[in-house]
Scaffold this motif. Structure first.
Motif, short mmCIF file in Angstrom:
data_model
loop_
_atom_site.label_atom_id
_atom_site.label_comp_id
_atom_site.label_asym_id
_atom_site.label_seq_id
_atom_site.Cartn_x
_atom_site.Cartn_y
_atom_site.Cartn_z
N UNK A 177 0.99 -1.36 0.10
CA UNK A 177 -0.12 -0.08 -0.05
C UNK A 177 0.96 1.14 0.02
N UNK A 178 0.41 2.39 -0.88
CA UNK A 178 1.56 3.26 -1.04
C UNK A 178 0.79 4.66 -1.11
N UNK A 179 1.49 5.63 -0.60
CA UNK A 179 0.66 7.04 -0.31
C UNK A 179 1.93 7.85 -1.00
N UNK A 190 -0.46 11.52 -7.81
CA UNK A 190 -0.10 12.85 -7.21
C UNK A 190 0.02 13.15 -5.78
N UNK A 191 0.45 13.93 -5.07
CA UNK A 191 0.48 13.99 -3.53
C UNK A 191 -0.65 13.82 -2.93
N UNK A 192 -0.74 13.01 -2.15
CA UNK A 192 -2.02 12.54 -1.09
C UNK A 192 -2.67 11.60 -1.83
N UNK A 193 -2.50 11.04 -3.09
CA UNK A 193 -3.06 9.87 -3.43
C UNK A 193 -2.42 8.65 -2.88
N UNK A 194 -3.34 7.52 -2.94
CA UNK A 194 -2.85 6.31 -2.42
C UNK A 194 -3.37 5.24 -3.50
N UNK A 195 -2.63 4.02 -3.37
CA UNK A 195 -2.93 2.88 -4.24
C UNK A 195 -2.37 1.70 -3.88
N UNK A 196 -2.85 0.51 -4.23
CA UNK A 196 -2.37 -0.69 -3.77
C UNK A 196 -3.33 -1.47 -2.88
N UNK A 197 -4.30 -0.67 -2.51
CA UNK A 197 -5.50 -1.52 -1.68
C UNK A 197 -6.19 -2.58 -2.45
N UNK A 198 -6.31 -2.15 -3.71
CA UNK A 198 -7.12 -3.36 -4.46
C UNK A 198 -6.40 -4.62 -4.52
N UNK A 199 -5.32 -4.47 -4.97
CA UNK A 199 -4.64 -6.01 -4.86
C UNK A 199 -4.47 -6.73 -3.60
N UNK A 200 -4.23 -5.84 -2.44
CA UNK A 200 -4.15 -6.33 -1.26
C UNK A 200 -5.42 -6.99 -0.83
N UNK A 201 -6.59 -6.17 -0.62
CA UNK A 201 -7.71 -6.65 -0.13
C UNK A 201 -8.48 -7.72 -0.90
N UNK A 202 -8.23 -7.65 -2.60
CA UNK A 202 -8.75 -8.70 -3.20
C UNK A 202 -7.73 -9.76 -3.56
N UNK A 203 -6.71 -9.84 -2.79
CA UNK A 203 -5.91 -10.96 -2.78
C UNK A 203 -5.29 -11.41 -4.32
N UNK A 252 -12.72 5.52 10.49
CA UNK A 252 -12.84 6.46 9.62
C UNK A 252 -11.76 6.49 8.43
N UNK A 253 -10.62 5.98 8.52
CA UNK A 253 -9.58 5.56 7.73
C UNK A 253 -9.86 4.38 6.65
N UNK A 254 -10.54 3.55 7.32
CA UNK A 254 -11.26 2.29 6.50
C UNK A 254 -12.21 2.86 5.61
N UNK A 255 -13.03 3.66 6.06
CA UNK A 255 -14.05 4.01 5.22
C UNK A 255 -13.86 4.61 4.01
N UNK A 256 -12.53 5.77 3.90
CA UNK A 256 -12.12 6.27 2.84
C UNK A 256 -11.29 5.05 1.96
N UNK A 257 -10.83 4.11 2.46
CA UNK A 257 -10.06 3.25 1.69
C UNK A 257 -11.15 2.30 1.03
N UNK A 258 -11.99 1.78 1.66
CA UNK A 258 -13.00 1.03 1.12
C UNK A 258 -13.76 1.60 0.02
N UNK A 259 -14.14 2.93 0.24
CA UNK A 259 -14.93 3.59 -0.65
C UNK A 259 -14.08 3.82 -1.83
N UNK A 260 -12.72 4.19 -1.89
CA UNK A 260 -11.87 4.27 -3.06
C UNK A 260 -11.74 2.95 -3.79
N UNK A 261 -11.78 1.91 -2.99
CA UNK A 261 -11.74 0.49 -3.38
C UNK A 261 -12.83 0.34 -4.40
#
Length: 553
Positions: free
Chosen positions: A48-50, A73-86, A118-127
């Protein structure tokens, strides 16, 4: 090291309390990338990267070309899709500018989600948003980007379709043969012969060839430099393995392949006894993975080109002559050309080559055998894999074997699978006497030992009766046995081995010239052994280069 204050500056972590920020700072790595440096390659495990500073670009391999599909760009995150969907990384990520990134391992991302709703909600919504974007992207993809119009009996058309298939490039094929009666063929009725259309416009000059198609799709078809550490001739499993290991160890590598990566192994519908793939893997998939891996490490892979000559230079280098007149020089050579199918000696067969009689069994032939009567001559694994693959398309598949049973030449797992397929029949102690037809193959005559000749309806005949090494074009000083290249202890002094040492295990009678895979004398004809020899050859290349460092330019 990233501090709590650093992490709080990006929006995704701004909701965390001081305790969680302190925990996060202890488990987050601070990564720095320069422009052009890769962070992730498609298909690899990810984290997971930010993005803390800078910009990264997301790259996707789409039908043979690497394109940018998005950026971070600054503040964007990625990698959650591959991790959470294995899953593995769905795309590659490369630094577009100098970057600073926060990296969180998979287990720590899951712990963060547990710690902070709160952090979970942001990550899962983006996912969820990204999954929807992927679905929309797939739904809006054009059904085909490449269209091929040409007769199934045209050799160039078959080569183009095979090239596209082996390189995993989706295409639509319209059989322009008058007897095909394919719906939609009239749309290409104005084309005489073969036509290849890209993105709804004719972009491949007439007459189209495999090399022109490869150029139009962005594949490399010419070397970019004049000198290499090693030139690998042939892109089957052995050649690809040599390219991967050579490039990963810093050698300047050029691989020259006449057709598409994979060789004969690339046409296998499913290889089930290759280490690490308990559910099997198609030859195409294995070849494409190795091809992408070689490119990732920096190997230069030139497709649709043939090596026509290898000449020893006075300075100790080898000059490699390609078809088309181009030449390169190299310190070492690895020969991995494989073998060619042995010709069938039966009346009338040569007349129908490409018109119902084919050597080998490319997956691209599936549409041509739909609902038809198919015969396969051969008792090896390649014949068994082809029979299982074509059984899903053809009305019937008959395997003709000269021997008394399949057990002496085919793996047990294939025999067991063939026994379970109702439209596959095995006939032992049987050979083909002749082939007949008008414009294309229509019938064959077979004879079973002790019985009379039988005439049978046959729409396609695939010949897979063993193979021979085609090495007549190689230098005369290269020692051979029945066409197969001798290496190591088999090399005799009678051909002028001039080095003050014994040849390396895979070295030929020409110092610095190595041979791997099926073309090597007494090799084991298996994909795994070819891969092993290809990787071993690189170790010997290093040893040779070390010994010859003072004499080579």
């Amino acid at each position: 090291m990233l501090t709590s204050s650093d992490l709080k500056q990006v929006s995704i972590f701004a909701c965390l309390d001081d305790g969680n920020l302190e925990w996060l700072s202890q488990h987050t790595a601070d990564l720095r990338l320069e422009a052009g440096e890769y962070l992730i390659h498609e298909g690899e495990p990810t984290a997971f990267f930010v993005v803390m500073e800078g910009t990264t670009e997301v790259l996707k391999d789409v039908m043979g070309r690497c394109i940018q599909v998005s950026k971070h760009q600054r503040g964007d995150f990625f990698g959650e899709l591959a991790i959470l969907m294995a899953t593995a990384a769905p795309a590659s990520v490369r630094a577009k500018t100098s970057c600073s990134l926060a990296r969180l391992d998979a287990q720590h991302l899951q712990e963060l989600i547990r710690r902070s709703p709160k952090c979970s909600a942001v990550i899962l919504q983006t996912l969820n948003e990204r999954v929807q974007l992927v679905q929309n992207y797939m739904l809006n993809l054009p059904s085909s980007r490449v269209r091929v119009a040409g007769s199934r009996f045209d050799a160039e058309c078959r080569e183009v379709r095979t090239f596209l298939s082996m390189n995993r490039i989706p295409y639509e094929w319209v059989d322009s043969d008058p007897s095909a009666h394919v719906e939609g063929a009239e749309t290409e009725g104005t084309c005489s012969g073969l036509a290849v259309i890209l993105d709804e416009s004719v972009c491949v000059s007439s007459p189209p060839t495999v090399r022109k198609v490869a150029d139009a799709l962005g594949f490399r078809t010419a070397p970019s430099r004049g000198t290499y550490d090693v030139v690998i001739i042939g892109g089957g499993p052995a050649g690809l393995a040599a390219a991967v290991y050579g490039a990963s160890e810093g050698l300047a590598v050029l691989l020259v392949e006449r057709n598409a990566p994979g060789g004969q192994a690339g046409t296998s519908s499913r290889i089930e006894n290759y280490l690490g793939f308990p559910n099997g893997i198609s030859g195409e998939d294995l070849s494409q993975r190795a091809f992408r891996q070689a490119i990732k490490f920096g190997a230069e892979v030139v497709l649709t080109r043939a090596v026509q000559e290898v000449i020893t230079q006075p300075n100790g280098l080898y000059r490699i002559g390609l078809d088309g007149g181009e030449t390169v020089e190299t310190k070492t050579v690895i020969l991995a050309t494989g073998v060619a199918w042995r010709k069938l000696d039966a009346d009338g067969v040569d007349r129908f080559i490409g018109r119902g009689v084919l050597y080998g069994a490319a997956r691209a032939e599936a549409p041509t055998v739909a609902g038809k009567h198919v015969f396969i001559i051969g008792g090896g694994n390649s014949a068994g894999q082809a029979a299982l693959f074509f059984s899903s398309y053809a009305n019937s598949v008959t395997i003709l074997v000269r021997g008394e049973h399949l057990g002496s030449s085919m793996s047990r797992y294939l025999i067991d699978q063939i026994d379970l397929v109702p439209n596959v029949r095995v006939e032992t102690e049987t050979h083909v006497c002749s082939a007949d037809g008008r414009d294309s193959l229509n019938t064959i005559e077979t004879r079973k030992r002790g019985e009379s000749t039988m005439r049978r309806l046959a729409d396609a005949l695939f010949v897979m009766i063993g193979a021979d090494a085609a090495t007549d074009w190689l230098p005369s000083q290269l020692q051979r046995e029945n066409g197969y290249v001798c290496t190591g202890r088999e090399v005799s002094d009678r051909l002028g081995w001039g080095a003050d040492r014994a040849p390396f295990l895979l070295e030929t009678s020409m110092p610095g010239f190595f041979c791997v895979g099926d073309v090597r004398n007494n090799s084991i004809k298996r994909v795994s052994s070819g891969v092993g020899e290809g990787s071993m050859a690189i170790a010997f290349v290093h040893q040779y280069l070390s010994l010859a460092a003072e004499t080579l330019p």
